[in-house]
Design a protein around this motif. Structure first.
Motif, short mmCIF file in Angstrom:
data_model
loop_
_atom_site.label_atom_id
_atom_site.label_comp_id
_atom_site.label_asym_id
_atom_site.label_seq_id
_atom_site.Cartn_x
_atom_site.Cartn_y
_atom_site.Cartn_z
N THR A 1086 42.11 47.93 45.31
CA THR A 1086 41.38 47.23 46.37
C THR A 1086 40.57 46.07 45.81
O THR A 1086 39.93 45.33 46.55
N THR A 1087 40.62 45.89 44.49
CA THR A 1087 39.82 44.83 43.86
C THR A 1087 40.69 43.80 43.15
O THR A 1087 40.18 42.98 42.41
N TYR A 1088 42.00 43.87 43.39
CA TYR A 1088 42.91 42.96 42.68
C TYR A 1088 42.65 41.50 43.02
O TYR A 1088 42.94 40.59 42.23
N SER A 1089 42.09 41.24 44.22
CA SER A 1089 41.94 39.85 44.67
C SER A 1089 40.69 39.19 44.13
O SER A 1089 40.47 38.00 44.35
N LEU A 1090 39.85 39.94 43.42
CA LEU A 1090 38.64 39.34 42.85
C LEU A 1090 39.00 38.39 41.72
O LEU A 1090 40.13 38.34 41.25
N GLU A 1091 37.99 37.66 41.27
CA GLU A 1091 38.23 36.69 40.21
C GLU A 1091 38.48 37.42 38.89
O GLU A 1091 37.76 38.37 38.54
N SER A 1092 39.49 36.97 38.17
CA SER A 1092 39.80 37.59 36.87
C SER A 1092 38.67 37.30 35.89
O SER A 1092 38.17 36.18 35.83
N PRO A 1093 38.26 38.30 35.09
CA PRO A 1093 37.14 38.09 34.16
C PRO A 1093 37.43 37.02 33.11
O PRO A 1093 36.54 36.36 32.63
N LYS A 1094 38.70 36.89 32.72
CA LYS A 1094 39.07 35.83 31.77
C LYS A 1094 40.52 35.45 32.03
O LYS A 1094 41.29 36.21 32.61
N ASP A 1095 40.88 34.29 31.56
CA ASP A 1095 42.25 33.81 31.79
C ASP A 1095 43.17 34.46 30.77
O ASP A 1095 42.95 34.33 29.56
N PRO A 1096 44.19 35.19 31.22
CA PRO A 1096 45.08 35.87 30.27
C PRO A 1096 45.85 34.89 29.39
O PRO A 1096 46.21 33.79 29.83
#
Length: 1206
Positions: A1086-1096
């Protein structure tokens, strides 16, 4: 008749003349008290001597009898006068019985109330008049004088007062006769009267109430004796009383209503017949709607059923069954009371254990922690009294609770089992059969060391030191105990024990490092280093949050207090003895403790730390004693059979134990006696014994050359002989011994290498295995010393002569695996040849000569050809399986060295990965273990963790479960490593577990089973494989990792395959697998759409960026596939059946183990089948639209309607 005679006498007495006995003058108020007493004594003597037949005397003294009953005497102020008058009246009732000379009811009442008052004089047994009081009691009891009162209206008042008086005066100064006469007197009133009033009954029962019982034990005994004597007569009145209170609720009928349950218990203990009609009322009360009332009844019945000699359960089965039903009561205190009762019941009534077992089983899973805890206490208490009181089912309940979610319950269960084990296994208090019955306890307790909780692990260590192998035993006895314990442990328990010693040893080293740091001068780097070491130590103690401050405080104390620091240095010194350790621990705790502060959390933490690092079991003396014990078994003089351990098993376990201890306590082996014993083992014919001795020498002999030169001179020739002529494993350890123990090792190596190198001959394969093993380890340990001959050896002998030739045809068999002793010598030699090549490369550690490339091509050729490198068909299937396994493991070994990992191509990596899907079960098993071992040591690169993804299709449930465990452990290991080493952020891509996703996607894209891009069944397999790893990664959303994974998959969709960048079908597979992965992430988070903590950051070898020209091409490709993609993914998202489903195509993976490995796979091809795993992914009822951007273009949106429910 006596009545008529009495009437005539009374008529004659109307003249009022009183006749006194001879010598007795008139008794009136005109004489002194002393004279009155003297005259009354003579009257008493006269009446005492009279009997019922003395008619003349009776008539003569009738007026005197009437005179003595006058108010003048009854109300006389002098107690002596009253006593003498009472004695006279008692005799008068005896003489004139059965009819008293007193006809007035009021007068009779006054007389008996007067006599009752005089009986109070019985209280003082030391009084001069006590004998007269006793005479009075005896007289009225014998004559049953009070029975005259039955006809009086106030009889109840008279009886009640009599009973109260007797219960008040009875005390421990009275002898048995007094007690007996009182019982006689009171029982005659109950048994011969028409009824017993409630007031009179209360007078008796009040003495049974616990408060009164404790105040006057003699009154209780008197009431008890009375009730026993009158049980039959008084029972109806007791029944009526309880009926009024229990059934009708009339509590006002008696002041004892509030003590009704206490009374029932006491009455039952006195005589169960008193309650024949009351017990059915209790069954009714057990079903009351009032919680407190049910609780009271349950407490009562617990005492009644649990009493030692109680037969209530057998006599009243309906009540027993009704009581058992309260184990499932809705009210927690009721269930708790039932559970507490169980221990008394088990101890006093073993025959009821069967009835209790099922109910205790249910309560052992009770949602209330206190109830589960008390179930354990009840069972353990009974077990410690007598093991035969509890059955195996009850002990299993305790066993189950060692894994309870609550620490208090787990601790109670573990400690309970430990105490049972010590009593019946170590001390053998109930014989060998009992010891055998609970032999599983030691294994179970050690298995708990696998739990993640530090509290569990610490408790296991404490239990081991206090109960399994008590540290306070004398050294020889302690080592004997450890020896036989180790010999009887199962495999997992042995691993746990080894791990325990390893953890304690590591903590000991950490404390030693802290002590070394404290000696250094202070600086910024010093503070950081101390803080880092404090954090490491903290993680090895309970409640790290609170403990951290205590460990900091300890570090400060160690800086300031040199004495404590010296004691701790002694404690962590490798040469510290067990006795020294005990002294150090006592001194440190004494120094840190304070009598003014009994509860000291800091001291408790220090005790925990000292408990873990103190060597209370192993020191030099202990190792010497242990080796002697092993030698006894070898010589056949030990008590192995008496201990229930076969001699071979004991020897094997003893040597294994010494090997483990040589890793954790190497300095303890440094004694001439120990080394001489090991040297003796080395010269034995038994291969296993010699092999173990070599390993121990390897681990402990680093200072042997300088400290024990006489041992060295004898040992060296033995090692050289083992390296040349011993078994392969002996040869291996002999070379490592020389390398670890001797300074001029080059000379010794040369003396071994030259003759072996020259004597290599493929004509005798059996004689080739040990030399190849020896040369392989020499190549790894001294590659430069033998550089030229080794290169020639590998190129000419190993590759050309050995590996590229099949000399002896293999046996024709359908088996894929055979035991080690059935493998052909040629295959074993080839395996050693492969290992020699790998060891040589690992020793060289560079690829300047391109030998690494050649070796990798050789290994992958073996895998590509199914193990038959020459493809002549001469090799049997079991030998091919062995060679495939050897080649796969060889690539894993090389991958752990960075210089070789760089040259392994993606195709070679994928071939190696596919070994985990080999058709032979044993190959899959061994390869997975090697893979897991390399990953756990953080030596294998992260992409090898993705190999476990392929295990999702393994047809054997155990293999899938093992793979999942490996994934969980490795993912947790890496996460924990990153927490402890925050400075390794530059290596994040090689450590962060989430980075396994790109490798897993790429591996699945190139899976040979994935042939048709949009095949529904194949895509289901892809989804299962992805979920196999994503389920573990997504179990915790640490640092918003779900969004990070989503972003990573999105980024992959913006690239093309790095292995086949120009293959449109491969790229199509890549994007389809990404779609499946994205669907899993979206449906499960349910939290996949949040901002990624860092760019992979994607691995460049696996994925390459698109250029603009390719953007347009892929645009067209994806748009052309848009309708089908939606349909395909929609079908893939259908929920799968819970039991799993095999694809229709045949699998080459064996579903059986070695025991039945003679199956003949029906498919001759190498394609691998799939088993859809039991975990099913149900996609939520949602619509998601994802726009993938490739370059500067936006591509299609796929609308997916899920048919499953989350």
């Amino acid at each position: 008749t006596s009545t008529e005679s009495l009437e005539k006498q009374q008529q004659r007495s109307t003249d009022g003349k009183i006749t006194y006995p001879p010598g007795v003058k008139e008794i009136s108020d005109k004489i002194s008290k002393e004279e009155m007493v003297r005259r009354l004594k003579m009257v008493v003597k006269t009446f005492m001597d009279m009997d019922q037949d003395s008619e003349e005397e009776k008539e003569l003294y009738l007026n005197l009898a009437l005179h003595l009953a006058s108010d003048f005497f009854l109300k006389h102020p002098d107690k002596d006068v009253r006593l003498l008058v009472a004695c006279c009246l008692a005799d008068i009732f005896r003489i004139y019985a059965p009819e008293a000379p007193y006809t007035s009811p009021d007068k009779l009442k006054d007389i008996f109330m007067f006599i009752t008052r005089q009986l109070k004089g019985l209280e003082d047994t030391k009084s001069a008049q006590f004998n007269r009081y006793f005479y009075l009691l005896e007289n009225i009891a014998w004559v049953k004088s009070y029975n005259i009162c039955f006809e009086l209206e106030d009889s109840n008042e008279i009886f009640t007062q009599l009973y109260r008086t007797l219960f008040q005066v009875i005390n421990n100064g009275h002898n048995q006769k007094v007690h007996m006469h009182m019982v006689d007197l009171m029982s005659s009133i109950v048994c011969e009267g028409d009824s017993v009033s409630q007031e009179l009954l209360d007078t008796v029962l009040v003495n049974l109430v616990p408060a009164h019982k404790n105040l006057n034990k003699q009154a209780y005994d008197l009431a008890k004796a009375l009730l026993k004597r009158t049980a039959q007569a008084i029972e109806p009145y007791i029944t009526n009383f309880f009926n009024q209170v229990l059934m009708l609720g009339k509590t006002s009928v008696s002041d004892l209503s509030e003590h009704v349950f206490d009374l029932i218990l006491e009455l039952y203990n006195i005589d169960s017949h008193l309650l024949l009609s009351v017990l059915p009322q209790l069954e009714f009360k057990l079903k009351s709607n009032d919680n407190d009332e049910r609780l009271q009844v349950v407490k009562l019945l617990a005492k009644m059923f649990g009493a030692k000699d109680s037969e209530l359960a057998s006599q009243n089965k309906p009540l027993w069954q009704c009581y058992l039903g309260r184990f499932n009561d809705i009210h927690v205190p009721v269930r708790l009371e039932c559970v507490k009762f169980a221990s008394h019941c088990l101890m006093n009534h073993p025959d009821l254990a069967k009835d209790l077992t099922e109910y205790l089983k249910v309560r052992s899973h009770d949602p209330e922690e206190a109830i589960r805890h008390d179930v354990i206490v009840s069972i353990v208490t009974a077990s410690k009294k007598d093991l035969s009181l509890v059955n195996d089912h009850l002990l299993n309940f305790v066993k189950e609770r060692t894994l309870d979610k609550r620490w208090r319950v787990r601790k109670e269960a573990m400690m309970g089992l430990a105490q049972i084990y010590k009593k019946y296994a170590l001390q053998a208090e109930a014989g060998k059969e009992a010891a055998k019955q609970i032999s599983w306890i030691k294994d179970k307790l050690l298995h708990i060391y696998y739990q993640n909780s530090i509290d569990d692990r610490l408790l296991v260590e404490r239990i081991f030191a206090q109960y399994l192998v008590p540290h306070n035993l004398e050294t020889t006895e302690r080592m004997k105990c450890l020896y036989y314990l180790y010999a009887t442990l199962d495999g997992n328990a042995v691993k746990a024990l080894n791990e325990m010693w390893k953890c304690q040893n590591m903590l000991r080293h950490n404390v030693k490092d802290l002590l070394d740091l404290i000696k250094q001068p202070k600086s910024d780097s010093y503070n950081k280093a101390v803080f880092s070491k404090v954090m490491v130590i903290t993680r090895n103690l309970p409640d790290p949050g609170k403990t951290q401050d205590f460990v900091k405080k300890l570090a400060q104390v160690l800086e300031e207090d040199e004495k404590i620091r010296k004691q701790l240095e002694t404690l962590v010194s490798p040469s510290c003895s067990c006795k020294q350790a005990e002294v150090c621990v006592k001194e440190i705790t004494k120094k840190l403790g304070s009598p003014k502060q009994p509860s000291n959390p800091f001291l408790e933490m220090v005790k925990f730390l000292l408990e873990r690092i103190a060597p209370v079991h192993i020191d030099t003396e202990s190792i010497s004693a242990l080796i002697k014990q092993v030698n006894k078994s070898i010589e056949g003089t030990a008590d192995d059979e008496d201990e229930g351990v076969p001699t071979e098993q004991a020897i094997r376990a003893g040597l294994e134990l010494l090997k483990v201890l040589s890793f954790t306590h190497p300095v303890s082996f440094h004694s001439a006696e120990t080394f001489e014993s090991l040297l003796g083992c080395l010269k034995m014919d038994d291969e296993k014994v010699a092999e173990a001795a070599l390993q121990i020498f390897k681990n402990t002999g680093n200072k042997l050359e300088e400290s024990f030169p006489h041992i060295k001179s004898v040992l060296l020739p033995v090692l050289q002989h083992k390296a040349k002529k011993g078994s392969p494993r002996q040869a291996k350890y002999a070379i490592h011994c020389i390398h670890a123990m001797f300074s001029n090792r080059d000379t010794h190596f040369a003396q071994i290498f030259e003759p072996l190198h020259k004597s290599l001959d493929t004509d005798n394969m059996e004689q080739l295995i040990t030399p190849l093993t020896t040369l392989g380890h020499l190549a790894m340990l001294a590659p430069e010393q033998f550089a030229a001959p080794l290169k020639s050896l590998v190129a000419n002998f190993i590759v050309k002569d050995l590996l590229m030739n099949d000399r002896i045809p293999g046996k024709k068999t359908t088996k894929l695996w055979v035991p080690d002793d059935e493998v052909s010598p040629e295959t074993l030699a080839k395996i050693q040849g492969l290992k020699l090549m790998v060891r040589w490369l690992l020793g060289v550690k560079n690829n300047q000569s391109k030998s690494g490339n050649s070796t990798l091509r050789m290994l992958t050729a073996i895998l590509s050809s199914d193990g038959d490198l020459t493809e002549q068909g001469k090799i049997g299937k079991p030998d091919m399986s062995r060679l495939r396994l050897a080649a796969g493991c060889a690539i894993l070994r090389l991958s752990q060295e960075p210089c070789y990992h760089e040259i392994i191509t993606l195709e070679q990596y994928q071939l190696c990965a596919l070994v985990i899907n080999d058709e032979c079960y044993q190959v899959r098993q061994a390869f997975a273990q090697k893979l897991h071992k390399g990953l756990c040591r953080l030596r294998l690169p992260l992409e090898y963790l993705a190999v476990f993804t392929l295990c999702a299709k393994d047809p054997v449930k155990e293999r899938r479960a093992h793979a999942r465990q490996c994934l969980v452990k490795n993912i947790n290991l890496r996460r924990e490593y990153l927490k402890q080493h925050a400075a390794v952020s530059e290596k994040l891509i090689s450590l962060l577990p989430e980075y396994v996703v790109p490798y897993a996607i790429h591996l699945l894209v190139h899976d040979p089973d994935y042939v048709k891009v949009q095949d529904i069944e194949q895509l289901k397999d892809i989804k299962e494989a992805l979920w196999f790893v994503l389920e573990i990664l997504m179990a915790k959303n640490e640092n918003n990792s779900h969004a990070f994974i989503r972003k990573m998959v999105e980024n992959i969709k913006q690239t093309k395959d790095g292995q086949c960048p120009d293959d449109p079908k491969i790229n199509e597979k890549l994007y389809t697998v990404c779609d499946v992965a994205m669907n899993i992430v979206i449906s499960k988070s349910t939290t996949y759409s949040l901002e990624s903590p860092k760019d992979p950051v994607l691995p460049a070898r696996y994925f390459t960026q698109l250029d603009k020209v390719q953007d347009c091409e892929i645009d067209c490709l994806i748009l052309s596939l848009q309708p089908k993609a939606a349909n395909v993914l929609g079908a893939v998202n259908k929920p799968l059946s819970a039991t799993g489903k095999l694809q229709t195509k045949l699998s080459r993976m064996e579903t059986i183990s070695n025991a039945s490995s003679n199956s003949n796979p029906s498919s001759p091809g190498r394609s691998k089948g799939r088993l859809v795993s039991q975990t099913r992914i149900h996609v939520s009822s949602l619509i998601y639209t994802t726009i993938y951007k490739l370059g500067s273009q936006f591509f299609f949106s796929a609308r997916m309607h899920s048919v499953g429910q989350k």
